[in-house]
Design an enzyme around this catalytic site. Structure first.
Site, PDB file in Angstrom:
ATOM      1  N   ASP A  51       0.854  -1.187   0.000  1.00  0.00           N
ATOM      2  CA  ASP A  51       0.000   0.000   0.000  1.00  0.00           C
ATOM      3  C   ASP A  51       0.892   1.240   0.000  1.00  0.00           C
ATOM      4  OD1 ASP A  51      -2.097   1.742   0.162  1.00  0.00           O
ATOM      5  OD2 ASP A  51      -2.681   1.213   2.202  1.00  0.00           O
ATOM      6  N   GLU A  67      -2.605   0.201  -4.405  1.00  0.00           N
ATOM      7  CA  GLU A  67      -2.411  -0.938  -3.517  1.00  0.00           C
ATOM      8  C   GLU A  67      -2.791  -2.230  -4.214  1.00  0.00           C
ATOM      9  OE1 GLU A  67      -5.096  -1.427  -0.180  1.00  0.00           O
ATOM     10  OE2 GLU A  67      -6.474   0.044  -1.035  1.00  0.00           O
TER      11      GLU A  67
END
Length: 434
Positions: A49, A143
């Site tokens: 992420d 992500e």
């Protein structure tokens, strides 16, 4: 993963050295950024992420912003899209109304989002992920899940070493930092990546999963939104540890199929695989006319009907999307596509149609069309869709009205509630079928 890997279970994230377990600093580069875990070399499911993605790109492109609180947002919505970690120290958060964000941090610099630039960087990062493993499952622009099982021979490194090198290269080559979660499954990997942001590298192993989860609020479980979390709290269930103490059959009686999922995930059990393609890359609907149509007023209700269909499919699939694409085919069989990128993902027919209508109006210049279509791309989970619009209060009313219509249609059928525009589309088609 085999047990023949190096028995050393510590890793320097800054240079890749494998120091002895228990080291406070890397003996090679002196960095304190070490990760050590009993299962470090036995795990291969990761969640990556990017940290404050939009804000990081803006700071990368303008060094003068490096040490100042930065908010990306504003514009028509009047809310924070994202903010840097300096701004977060003052209490600024994503989706916060802009006036509240500036009350909390009046010295912040505000920049409007540049989605085209962010999408370009996101695509570059995605390609780098796919160079690590073909098993990359995107969740959003910044992500993704990765499964690095069996990649040791390819990279001559364990998955942990490969991931550490990946995030180092992101910072060096692209100027963006990211956090990594490493675990035995997707659910735990996603939780792990949130533990030490920014620039985190966290591991949740199988042996400790139940204990780590026990103290977490039930809202940390994938699929438990605010509404369902309130329902659980009303039933006296606030922590995942409370779910662990309940029988799966009892949870199923109380909450149906989601109860069984709560039982599994509360113990850290997640059998979902990392899938390179999360189903369709877009959701669309189109129609071909028996007779060519040139009138905007005739095309408009047909576009509304198609937007309703796309919206229904998104809702059924629990998806949303930022990209809206209008497709037209002229009488001469020339295909025209026009696209718009929304600031927030949507699954609402109202927003899909509004964007498509604007695109159509620019193209309906007297040319005759034999086909029209509308599609939504850049798909994301449904729980990210349609945050509150503080600038346009009527948007929330339209959203609630659409949800109410959806419930009526679910109960009584699609024909129970139809908009005047859709009736017009049907009448137009009947005239064409003449």
């Amino acid at each position: 993963m085999t047990q023949s890997l190096s028995p050393i279970r510590a890793l320097c994230r800054d240079c890749g050295t494998r120091p002895p377990q228990g080291s406070a600093r890397c003996p090679r580069c002196g960095s304190p950024r070490l990760v050590s875990h009993p299962e470090l070399d036995l795990l291969s499911i990761a969640h990556i992420d990017c940290d404050a993605f939009y804000a990081s790109i803006e700071k990368r492109d303008n060094p003068d912003l490096q040490d100042v609180p930065l908010i990306v947002g504003g514009g028509q919505r009047g809310v924070v899209s994202t903010c840097c970690y300096i701004a977060r120290i003052y209490g600024v958060r994503s989706a916060m109304p802009m006036f509240k964000a500036l009350e909390a941090c009046p010295q912040a610099v505000v920049i409007k989002p540049n989605m085209e630039k962010y999408a370009k960087v996101g695509k570059e990062i995605r390609e780098r992920m796919r160079a690590l493993t073909p098993l990359v499952e995107p969740l959003s622009i910044d992500e993704a899940f990765l499964d690095l099982t069996g990649t040791e021979r390819l990279h001559k490194a364990t998955p942990a070493e490969t991931l550490a090198g990946f995030v180092r290269d992101l910072e060096t080559d692209i100027g963006i930092s990211a956090s990594v979660g490493l675990a035995p499954n997707k659910f735990l990997a996603k939780l792990a990546s949130d533990l030490e942001k920014p620039r985190g590298f966290s591991v949740i192993g199988a042996a400790e999963a139940k204990a780590v989860l026990a103290a977490m609020p039930v809202g940390r479980i994938w699929g438990v939104g605010k509404v369902f979390q309130k329902k659980l709290e009303k039933d006296g269930i606030r922590l995942i540890g409370q779910l662990q103490e309940m029988e799966a059959a009892d949870l199923a009686r109380r909450y149906g199929s989601i109860g069984l999922r709560l039982a599994r995930l509360s113990h850290g059990d997640d059998s979902r695989e990392v899938t390179p393609s999360r189903g369709a890359k877009s959701v669309s609907s189109e129609t071909t006319f028996r007779t060519d149509i040139s009138s905007f007023e005739t095309l408009r209700p047909i576009l509304r009907n198609l937007s309703e269909k796309v919206s229904a499919r998104l809702k059924k699939s629990e998806l949303s999307g930022r990209g809206i694409t209008l497709k037209l085919k002229t009488a001469e069989f020339r295909t025209i596509t026009r696209a718009r990128h929304l600031q927030d993902p949507t699954q609402l027919a109202d927003k899909i149609f509004a964007a498509g209508e604007d695109l159509l109006q620019a193209e309906a210049d007297g040319r005759r069309f034999r086909l029209i279509g509308i599609g939504v791309s850049d798909l994301e989970p449904a729980d990210r869709a349609d945050p509150q619009d503080l600038i346009d209060p009527s948007a929330e009313r339209r959203k609630n009205a659409e949800r109410a219509v959806d419930k009526l249609r679910d109960k009584f059928g699609k024909s129970a509630v139809e908009l005047g525009l859709i009736h017009a589309a049907r009448d137009s088609r009947r005239r064409d079928d003449g």
